[in-house]
Design a protein around this motif. Structure first.
Motif: not given
Length: 344
Positions: A95-120
């Motif tokens: 769970t600790s791995l999820l807690l910081f990778t989820v919010p980080l996944s929403l902050t990457f420049e040039g990576v759309s939200i739907p794409f990073i969510q589909l991937l993860m």
């Protein structure tokens, strides 16, 4: 209202209601320049406060709801306090791995939200039936079909994008997220996916009392590491954020985070197989990401989802409908067969 007795469809609606504003607030903070800093916040700057406030809110929730009474407890002096078993301690690490990778996944420049969510989410969907098969749980036909639908959605989006093409930190986030979920699902399946409300509540409490502090401590260690830029960002997030104008958005972000944690656990701990529950939760989170992406495009000038991302969303809706209706079809067919046999 007993949260643990809600139908999975209603639980998923509550999950969506929390996830959309969570994504909107996170994306707003990390794309809109802050007046004091002269630039948007980074994911590492908003993460410490979100986790700390979220930990306080989760402690308040388990105390006020009485869920702590279902947890394993040990005696410390005159008190008996919740404590993890060896299995829920392992789940807390995941769970600790999820807690910081989820919010980080929403902050990457040039990576759309739907794409990073589909991937993860796609990675987790692939491991769900593997966890079920290893645990000896039956995977029903409609769970396999839903898995195929979501896999097609992921493949189409990757094809349109021409591959991953993501920053190394984004790829690392996806890998850590997948590892974390594999650990978490394996432990859930072993100790808590049995339809027993006490097992569900106890698992939730024990997992979170390990995962939340561990994630916070891990971030604090990074601030002392040689990672200069990342360390300074986290240092700001631990110390200076409390006096900044971002604190109120972060409090609301933490409220949404707490709701997501509760409703996601209720979905994933449903006693049915992981190949049923995981697509339900994964598809709902991707739909939330797509809805948030449209709102951000309409009101904040960000990019609209692409055609393939929309096709992916439609496939995910089909998966949710199938997972919702197919168990009822099977139950009705079984009831009809029994009635026919009795009449014969």
């Amino acid at each position: 209202m007993r949260l643990t007795r809600l139908p999975i469809e209603i639980t998923t609606l509550f999950y969506l209601a929390m996830y959309v504003p969570y994504i909107l607030i996170t994306r707003y903070l990390t794309t809109t320049p802050n007046e004091a800093l002269g630039r948007p916040f980074t994911g590492l700057e908003i993460l410490p406060a979100t986790l700390i406030i979220g930990l306080v809110m989760l402690v308040a929730f388990v105390w006020l709801s009485g869920w702590w009474r279902s947890a394993n407890r040990v005696r410390v002096g005159p008190w008996r306090i919740p404590a993890p078993t060896r299995w829920t301690f392992l789940a807390g690490i995941g769970t600790s791995l999820l807690l910081f990778t989820v919010p980080l996944s929403l902050t990457f420049e040039g990576v759309s939200i739907p794409f990073i969510q589909l991937l993860m989410r796609g990675d987790v969907l692939i491991i769900a039936p593997l966890v079920d098969l290893v645990a000896g749980r039956r995977v029903r036909w409609y769970s396999w079909v839903a898995l195929v639908l979501v896999s097609i959605a992921l493949a189409l989006t990757l094809w349109e994008r021409g591959g991953l093409h993501m920053p190394p930190l984004a790829i690392a986030a996806v890998v850590l997220y997948t590892i974390g979920y594999f650990i978490r699902l394996s432990v859930m399946t072993r100790v808590a996916k049995n339809g027993n409300e006490d097992s569900l509540r106890g698992y939730f409490v024990e997992e979170k009392i390990v995962g939340m502090p561990l994630a916070i401590v891990g971030l604090a260690i990074v601030t002392l590491s040689p990672l200069a830029n990342q360390g300074s960002e986290l240092n700001w997030g631990f110390i200076q954020v409390w006096n900044s104008d971002a604190i109120w958005p972060l409090i609301w972000l933490s409220v949404m985070f707490t709701g997501i944690a509760v409703f996601a656990a209720l979905i994933l701990l449903d006693p049915r197989e992981n190949t049923f529950c995981v697509p339900f939760e994964r598809a709902a989170s991707i739909l939330a990401g797509t809805a948030a992406a449209y709102l951000l495009a309409l009101f904040f000038g960000q990019a609209f989802p692409t055609r393939m991302e929309l096709i992916g969303m439609i496939l995910l809706i089909a998966a949710i409908v199938l997972l919702s209706l197919a168990p009822r079809w099977e139950a009705r067919a079984a009831s009809g067969a029994k009635l026919g046999a009795a009449r014969a």
